[in-house]
Scaffold this motif. Sequence first.
Motif, PDB file in Angstrom:
ATOM      1  N   CYS A   1       0.973  -1.181  -0.026  1.00 55.86           N
ATOM      2  CA  CYS A   1      -0.051  -0.035   0.150  1.00 55.86           C
ATOM      3  C   CYS A   1       1.019   1.206   0.026  1.00 55.86           C
ATOM      4  O   CYS A   1       1.933   1.218   0.710  1.00 55.86           O
TER       5      CYS A   1
ATOM      6  N   CYS B   1       0.202   2.616   3.747  1.00 61.46           N
ATOM      7  CA  CYS B   1       0.753   1.931   5.166  1.00 61.46           C
ATOM      8  C   CYS B   1       1.591   0.857   5.110  1.00 61.46           C
ATOM      9  O   CYS B   1       1.933   0.299   5.822  1.00 61.46           O
TER      10      CYS B   1
ATOM     11  N   CYS C   1      -4.534   0.093   0.171  1.00 58.04           N
ATOM     12  CA  CYS C   1      -5.203  -0.945   0.881  1.00 58.04           C
ATOM     13  C   CYS C   1      -6.683  -0.630   0.678  1.00 58.04           C
ATOM     14  O   CYS C   1      -7.530  -1.599   0.613  1.00 58.04           O
TER      15      CYS C   1
ATOM     16  N   CYS D   1      -7.164   4.841   3.445  1.00 61.97           N
ATOM     17  CA  CYS D   1      -6.375   4.393   4.299  1.00 61.97           C
ATOM     18  C   CYS D   1      -5.594   5.569   5.082  1.00 61.97           C
ATOM     19  O   CYS D   1      -5.491   6.500   4.397  1.00 61.97           O
TER      20      CYS D   1
ATOM     21  N   ASN E   1      -4.146   2.885  10.709  1.00 61.20           N
ATOM     22  CA  ASN E   1      -5.601   1.906  10.575  1.00 61.20           C
ATOM     23  C   ASN E   1      -5.791   1.038  11.756  1.00 61.20           C
ATOM     24  O   ASN E   1      -6.674   0.621  11.851  1.00 61.20           O
TER      25      ASN E   1
END
Length: 183
Positions: A72, A75, A140, A144, A156
Amino acid sequence: MEFKVNELEQEPIEFDLELAPGEVDCGQEAEQTGRLATAGRAEVLHEHRGPRDIVADIRLKGRFAGNFQVPCARCVEPVEIPLAADFDLIFRPAGADSDAPERSITAPETEIGYYQKDSLLLEDVLREQVLLSLPVRTLCKPDCKGLCPRCGANRNLQTCSCEEGPSDPRWGTLSELRNRIKS
Ligand SMILES: [Zn+2]
Ligand SMILES: [Zn+2]
């Protein structure tokens, strides 16, 4: 799978196969998590550059489809994405253009690459095609929250107690983030 020029000179090769997970090694940018289906045709095209100057190009036309994991963009958690693309490529012998860099080939829609030592590896071609087909940015989920720029916590999953403020330069790049998370 290896395409040898002298075999392709005899006859074109049609291929239709599945590569096991991980066989197409895309490094850190993407991981092949499922079987990769690929099919197509390899053949030799002769470029007549002069009476005694004939260059044996390999034309590779086909398609692939498979599942990959990419980090991602916010993240760096792995995200599953399906990738599929068609390709139509020309490979010249390495060095064939060293004296004529401006030479062009007749089919304008094709891209030019080079093969080494009289053969071309399908896996090498697929690696490049997979990397070319990657989305510029994968998340993702659309919202996010990414990583805390100060402590690196995945926002998250947890709320950290860091104050908002100038970010720590240690969190400047994705690769540093990834290394820190793995250790
Ligand atoms: Zn994310
Ligand atoms: Zn934090």
